[in-house]
Design an enzyme around this catalytic site. Structure first.
Site, mmCIF file in Angstrom:
data_model
loop_
_atom_site.group_PDB
_atom_site.id
_atom_site.type_symbol
_atom_site.label_atom_id
_atom_site.label_comp_id
_atom_site.label_asym_id
_atom_site.label_seq_id
_atom_site.Cartn_x
_atom_site.Cartn_y
_atom_site.Cartn_z
ATOM 1 N N GLU A 129 0.841 -1.200 0.000
ATOM 2 C CA GLU A 129 0.000 0.000 0.000
ATOM 3 C C GLU A 129 0.880 1.255 0.000
ATOM 4 O OE1 GLU A 129 -3.473 1.759 3.052
ATOM 5 O OE2 GLU A 129 -2.257 0.024 3.601
ATOM 6 N N LYS A 137 -9.609 2.431 -2.109
ATOM 7 C CA LYS A 137 -9.888 1.805 -0.811
ATOM 8 C C LYS A 137 -11.218 2.284 -0.240
ATOM 9 C CE LYS A 137 -7.459 0.971 3.589
ATOM 10 N NZ LYS A 137 -6.187 1.266 4.311
ATOM 11 N N CYS A 192 -5.432 -3.346 2.692
ATOM 12 C CA CYS A 192 -5.217 -3.286 4.138
ATOM 13 C C CYS A 192 -6.503 -3.454 4.958
ATOM 14 C CB CYS A 192 -4.496 -1.983 4.464
ATOM 15 S SG CYS A 192 -3.592 -2.012 6.031
#
Length: 268
Positions: free
Chosen positions: A38, A109, A146
């Site tokens: 990331e 995200k 994540c």
């Protein structure tokens, strides 16, 4: 098909150095697909939009161009976290380039963590699944980033969309012992392969330091850990998989984990 995750510690705000390291990892990996963490070009720990503004780029900017060039040079597909700017908004994103350097996958995200909630806009692209051309065939890939790991609906959405592989660039700071067990569950409950590319090291911003966990892993569709990295080593982990096996969602002659779902019965 061979899949690698490159685990390292990106230098905070040092884009060129991080790109140079990513290029080396892509060249060194004995794989068809290479996944890096990331925000791998910029580092992670930012507290304000003013801090990310000088580093953020569009998906057609110089960072994306460099990743495309690395893919062409190595004849490998690349999946990487990316600090994206679009229309005066910032996104914690991931990009996928096929072995011909074409940008074929773009994810923003959805589940924002900690200071991300003060900087980034929640992802608005849904959970797309795309075809990723590699030297050894085409993979159907979806991406998560994540903190998305905490939400089973995200992985299920990708699996229902036909994903054979879920690539997960990450910067994990949690110390819970449930990380690998949860990722194994995500793979097992959907019969998909999951590649978790985490970072190591630490970053300080003001008087606070974030310590990153490492322990990158490639997990098979039955929940088995096929390759795993250490907590703090700079490593490339690799596993060879037959992704077509993920198409069969049966567990015996009578049961199929997708067709057994009462899709109108969960109230979700």
């Amino acid at each position: 098909m061979r899949i690698s995750c490159a685990q390292f510690s990106p230098e905070h705000r040092d884009v060129q150095n991080n790109l140079d390291r990513i290029r080396r990892f892509v060249q060194q990996a004995d794989a068809d697909i290479v996944i890096v963490p990331e925000l791998a070009q910029t580092g992670y720990f930012f507290r304000s939009k003013e801090e990310v503004e000088p580093l953020a780029e569009t998906i057609h900017g110089s960072i994306a161009h460099a990743l495309s060039a690395f893919a062409i040079e190595a004849n490998k597909a690349i999946i990487s976290g990316f600090l994206e700017e679009s229309g005066e908004k910032f996104y914690n994103s991931a990009l996928a380039f096929d072995a011909n350097g074409r940008l074929v996958g773009h994810y923003r995200k959805v589940h924002l963590f900690y200071f991300e909630t003060q900087i980034f806009t929640r992802g608005n692209l849904g959970f797309p699944v795309f075809s990723l051309s590699t030297p050894n065939g085409i993979a159907k890939v979806g991406m998560l980033i994540c903190y998305d790991w905490r939400f089973p609906e995200a992985a299920r959405k990708l699996a229902l969309g036909g994903a054979e592989l879920i690539a997960m660039p990450s910067n994990i700071v949690t110390t819970t012992g449930m990380l690998h067990a949860t990722l194994q569950t995500r793979a097992f409950e959907n019969k998909v392969t999951l590649a978790f590319a985490d970072r190591i090291g630490s970053e300080m911003n003001g008087n606070e330091t974030l310590n990153f966990r490492g322990e990158s892993a490639i997990i098979g569709m039955n929940g088995e850990v096929l390759a795993a990295a250490s907590e703090q080593g700079v490593e490339i982990i690799t596993a060879e998989l037959d992704l077509t096996k993920t198409h069969d969602k049966r567990i015996n002659m009578f049961n199929d984990i997708f067709t057994d779902r009462p899709s109108d019965g969960y109230g979700l």
